[in-house]
Design an enzyme around this catalytic site. Structure first.
Site, mmCIF file in Angstrom:
data_model
loop_
_atom_site.group_PDB
_atom_site.id
_atom_site.type_symbol
_atom_site.label_atom_id
_atom_site.label_comp_id
_atom_site.label_asym_id
_atom_site.label_seq_id
_atom_site.Cartn_x
_atom_site.Cartn_y
_atom_site.Cartn_z
ATOM 1 N NE ARG A 34 -4.188 1.884 2.052
ATOM 2 C CZ ARG A 34 -4.379 2.878 2.902
ATOM 3 N NH1 ARG A 34 -3.550 3.030 3.929
ATOM 4 N NH2 ARG A 34 -5.370 3.733 2.747
ATOM 5 C CB ILE A 60 -5.570 6.146 -1.012
ATOM 6 C CG1 ILE A 60 -5.524 4.615 -1.104
ATOM 7 C CG2 ILE A 60 -4.881 6.619 0.247
ATOM 8 C CD1 ILE A 60 -4.099 4.043 -1.146
ATOM 9 C CB SER A 61 -10.754 3.658 -0.193
ATOM 10 O OG SER A 61 -11.599 4.385 -1.045
ATOM 11 C CB SER A 62 -10.177 2.733 4.934
ATOM 12 O OG SER A 62 -10.028 1.563 5.694
#
Length: 214
Positions: A34, A60-62
């Site tokens: 990530r 950026i999404s969880s």
């Protein structure tokens, strides 16, 4: 094993303890570092279960949210997926481990270019990105077995719905009348989208219907 890989393993185990992951989705998430998808100043937070800013008022999404959205797609036996809202490219990178062909649309060209570079860095060869309004879809490669919205929408265009294969599943964060967002799943039957189920509340960046050529 590197520090980053240990952090990645802890992150995925943390997600799995809160939301049971299928073996395939768990394996996919373990293959994508990530930190590559977050700004360098945020690397120390890359493996927390938080959404992080990536510039241009985008996030950026969880990874917890990414895992859930990926599971909701039910990718087994599928070949192609269309993502609306590429952003950093993290969700598409996860999908690349589960689908033979991944198509992603991004309305901000700077984000599209940055995501494409990340895919090259990670040697991800099965993701194609287009600069466009996501509601237009990508007719050239339709029909898609699955469609995933990575931004919240108030509606799904007929043009996009027509590009989902019969029997295919579309997963989207949808904006309710009170501005609450919920994740909805639709299935295409008899050439029409039918609500399959609602997976609960969520919080996504809102989708916009224009492009931004930075």
């Amino acid at each position: 094993m590197s520090i980053q890989h240990r952090q990645l393993e802890r992150m995925v185990d943390n997600i799995d303890s809160k939301f049971k992951l299928s073996p395939k989705v768990k394996e996919a998430m373990l293959k994508v570092p990530r930190e590559v998808f977050v700004p360098s100043a945020m690397h120390h937070n890359a493996y927390n279960l938080d959404a992080l800013p990536i510039g241009l008022n985008q996030f950026i999404s969880s990874p917890f949210t990414v895992a859930k959205m990926t599971e909701y797609l039910e990718s087994n036996g599928c070949d192609s997926v269309l993502e609306i809202g590429c952003g950093s490219g993290y969700q598409a990178a996860i999908l690349s481990k589960l689908f033979r062909r991944v198509f992603s649309i991004e309305r901000i060209d700077k984000l599209r270019r940055e995501a494409a570079e990340r895919f090259r860095t990670l040697d991800i060869m099965n993701v194609s990105i287009r600069f466009d309004d996501g509601q237009n879809g990508w007719e050239m490669y339709a029909p898609f077995d699955r469609i995933l919205f990575s931004a919240a929408a108030s509606n799904i265009s007929d043009k996009l719905a027509s590009q989902l294969a019969e029997g295919g599943i579309l997963v989207a964060p949808m904006i309710e009348s009170n501005d609450k967002q919920v994740i909805k799943r639709f299935i295409k039957k008899n050439s029409k989208l039918q609500l399959l189920d609602i997976k609960g509340e969520c919080s996504f960046v809102l989708i916009k219907n224009n492009v931004e050529n930075y």
